[in-house]
Design a protein around this motif. Structure first.
Motif, short mmCIF file in Angstrom:
data_model
loop_
_atom_site.label_atom_id
_atom_site.label_comp_id
_atom_site.label_asym_id
_atom_site.label_seq_id
_atom_site.Cartn_x
_atom_site.Cartn_y
_atom_site.Cartn_z
N THR A 39 28.65 41.14 28.97
CA THR A 39 29.58 40.04 28.75
C THR A 39 30.83 40.56 28.06
O THR A 39 30.74 41.27 27.04
CB THR A 39 28.93 38.94 27.88
N ILE A 40 31.98 40.22 28.61
CA ILE A 40 33.27 40.60 28.06
C ILE A 40 33.77 39.45 27.19
O ILE A 40 33.80 38.30 27.63
CB ILE A 40 34.27 40.90 29.19
N LYS A 41 34.15 39.76 25.96
CA LYS A 41 34.49 38.71 24.99
C LYS A 41 35.94 38.25 25.12
O LYS A 41 36.61 37.95 24.12
CB LYS A 41 34.20 39.21 23.58
N SER A 42 36.43 38.21 26.33
CA SER A 42 37.75 37.64 26.61
C SER A 42 37.75 37.22 28.07
O SER A 42 36.90 37.67 28.85
CB SER A 42 38.87 38.65 26.33
N ASP A 43 38.69 36.40 28.43
CA ASP A 43 38.75 35.90 29.80
C ASP A 43 39.71 36.74 30.63
O ASP A 43 40.90 36.44 30.75
CB ASP A 43 39.17 34.43 29.81
N LEU A 44 39.20 37.80 31.22
CA LEU A 44 40.03 38.68 32.03
C LEU A 44 40.43 38.04 33.36
O LEU A 44 41.32 38.53 34.04
CB LEU A 44 39.31 40.00 32.30
N LEU A 45 39.78 36.94 33.70
CA LEU A 45 40.14 36.21 34.92
C LEU A 45 41.18 35.12 34.65
O LEU A 45 41.58 34.41 35.57
CB LEU A 45 38.88 35.60 35.55
N GLN A 46 41.55 34.97 33.39
CA GLN A 46 42.61 34.03 32.98
C GLN A 46 42.37 32.62 33.50
O GLN A 46 43.27 31.96 34.02
CB GLN A 46 43.98 34.56 33.45
N GLY A 47 41.14 32.16 33.34
CA GLY A 47 40.80 30.80 33.72
C GLY A 47 40.46 30.61 35.17
O GLY A 47 40.05 29.51 35.58
N GLY A 48 40.60 31.63 35.97
CA GLY A 48 40.28 31.52 37.40
C GLY A 48 38.79 31.40 37.65
O GLY A 48 37.98 31.92 36.88
N ARG A 49 38.44 30.71 38.73
CA ARG A 49 37.02 30.52 39.06
C ARG A 49 36.58 31.43 40.20
O ARG A 49 35.45 31.36 40.66
CB ARG A 49 36.75 29.06 39.47
N LEU A 50 37.46 32.30 40.67
CA LEU A 50 37.09 33.28 41.67
C LEU A 50 36.63 34.56 40.99
O LEU A 50 37.30 35.07 40.09
CB LEU A 50 38.28 33.61 42.58
N ALA A 51 35.47 35.08 41.40
CA ALA A 51 35.07 36.40 40.97
C ALA A 51 36.01 37.41 41.63
O ALA A 51 36.57 37.15 42.70
CB ALA A 51 33.63 36.67 41.37
N LYS A 52 36.20 38.56 41.01
CA LYS A 52 37.09 39.57 41.58
C LYS A 52 36.39 40.93 41.60
O LYS A 52 35.65 41.27 40.68
CB LYS A 52 38.40 39.67 40.79
N GLY A 53 36.65 41.66 42.69
CA GLY A 53 36.04 42.97 42.85
C GLY A 53 37.05 44.00 43.29
O GLY A 53 37.92 43.72 44.13
N TYR A 54 36.94 45.20 42.72
CA TYR A 54 37.84 46.29 43.06
C TYR A 54 37.01 47.54 43.35
O TYR A 54 36.13 47.90 42.57
CB TYR A 54 38.81 46.57 41.92
#
Length: 419
Positions: free
Chosen positions: A191-206
């Motif tokens: 678990t990352i203790k910040s919102d790296l997705l900035q409120g987005g509800r899409l998961a992201k993959g790189y």
């Protein structure tokens, strides 16, 4: 058989679902659950629910509570190193035809709690202990616990003790690793203790070369959280990398985190922030993404349930729910005849699980090793999503009645209030 005496090894999803349905079949059953952790393990990554498991949670009356606690993930978006979107695979909004993102994306701990809470006062829980060994007899199975050394006879021993099931090894007279099919995938969860997705509800993959991938998934925690995954996919011939990963797994979390820092330091995108957050996390967990391919899932009065018998990444939670339901249903259908009940359970679950496991190279195709491979995959996925062929295919499949494959099982005659 109303006083059926059962020991379940493992207080996870599989064991809890089985106990819940067994108590509907036999309200006076004596159920003991032994759990190696010192308390209920209510942590874990996102899991999903598909196929017949969707029907089962509805019959349990748990569907709404599960929906209330989902991660609210709306789909998966593949991105470039700059963060620019390549393609977006959205959830279908249906439970009969689902995409890579399920309608029931929920953290493992939340789901486990939903299943155990209604029965927790009706079972005996033993924490910080495990099954050391057992002896089969005609009238029961004699089980010895590892720490307390308690020796007790049960009508049935249910192994719901996970991928590395010690009970499976004893039952098959082999090392537990011998039934493990290595898919060439190692993964770290935290678990990352910040919102790296900035409120987005899409998961992201790189994806980067060498089968390395960084995934970020939404966490509805109001404090602002993100779930991080670091994935390493190896080919069958890359023995050196496999051994490095396996060695780090054996040595523990610190060794594995150091290896991830080494392997992902030049990946790009948000990898630096993710690696730093990995170090700051409180729930780091790493494992081999593998299948369990057991030649049988019962012997005498010992039976394998969930990951212990047929671990299948991507479908394991659903198989655990289905397996718990079928095992309890067969015990309901064959009162006083544990042997026949277990035979029927195996006849239903083992072929379905094997068919669900497939060939095992999908992760290599989705996570290429080379830059050219990544570009080709990105081009294909971008074309499919841009033309909406993925949505069209699902809509056509649904219209033609091609929904997710379900297990063929009897219509168990539960008491009226159980359905």
């Amino acid at each position: 058989m109303s006083n059926l005496n059962i020991l379940i090894s493992g207080c996870g999803i599989a064991g809890s679902v089985f106990a819940s349905w067994l108590l509907r079949a036999y309200p006076n059953a004596n159920i003991t659950i032994v759990e190696r952790d010192p308390s209920l393990r209510l942590t874990g990554a996102s899991v999903d629910i598909r196929s017949s498991a969707v029907d089962i949670i509805k019959w349990m009356g748990a569907e709404q509570e599960i929906r209330n606690q989902t991660t609210n993930e709306e789909g998966m978006q593949l991105v470039e190193a700059s963060g620019k979107a390549i393609a977006t695979l959205r959830a279908t909004g249906r439970s009969d035809v689902q995409s890579i993102t399920s309608e029931f994306e929920i953290f493992r701990g939340a789901l486990a709690k939903i299943f155990i809470d209604p029965i927790i006062k009706r079972v005996k829980l033993i924490f910080d202990d495990s099954v050391d060994h057992f002896e089969q007899r005609d009238d029961g199975v004699v089980v010895t616990l590892a720490k307390s050394k308690e020796v007790k006879t049960y009508d049935l021993l249910v192994a719901a003790d996970g991928l590395g099931s010690k009970i499976r090894g004893i039952m098959l007279n082999s090392k537990p690793q011998e039934q493990l099919y290595d898919e060439g995938v190692h993964i770290a969860y935290f678990t990352i203790k910040s919102d790296l997705l900035q409120g987005g509800r899409l998961a992201k993959g790189y994806n980067a070369t060498g089968g390395r991938a960084v995934f970020l998934r939404p966490d509805p925690n109001p404090a602002g959280r993100t779930r991080g995954n670091l994935l390493v996919v190896t080919t069958s011939g890359d023995i050196e990398t496999k051994e490095r990963l396996n060695k780090a797994l054996r040595e523990g979390n610190e060794s594995y985190m150091k290896l991830m820092e080494e392997m992902f330091r030049d990946v790009g995108w948000l990898a630096p922030q993710v690696l730093q957050s990995m170090r700051e996390s409180d729930d780091f967990y790493c494992s081999l993404f593998g299948q369990i391919r057991s030649p049988k899932i019962h012997d005498g009065r010992v039976v394998l349930l969930g990951d212990a018998g047929y671990a299948t990444p991507g479908f394991g939670t659903s198989l655990a729910i289905i397996g718990g339901y079928v095992l309890a249903g067969e015990l309901l259908s064959h009162p006083g005849d544990v042997k026949t009940a277990l035979e029927r359970y195996e006849e239903i679950m083992l072929p379905f699980a094997k068919n669900s496991q497939g060939g095992g190279n999908a992760m290599q195709l989705l996570n290429p090793q080379t830059l050219w491979g990544i570009r080709i995959r990105n081009a294909i996925v971008a074309f499919v999503t841009w033309t909406k062929l993925d949505r069209l295919a699902m809509a056509v499949a649904s219209a033609l009645g091609f929904t997710e494959k379900k297990v063929s099982m009897p219509d168990y005659q539960w008491a009226a209030e159980s359905r």
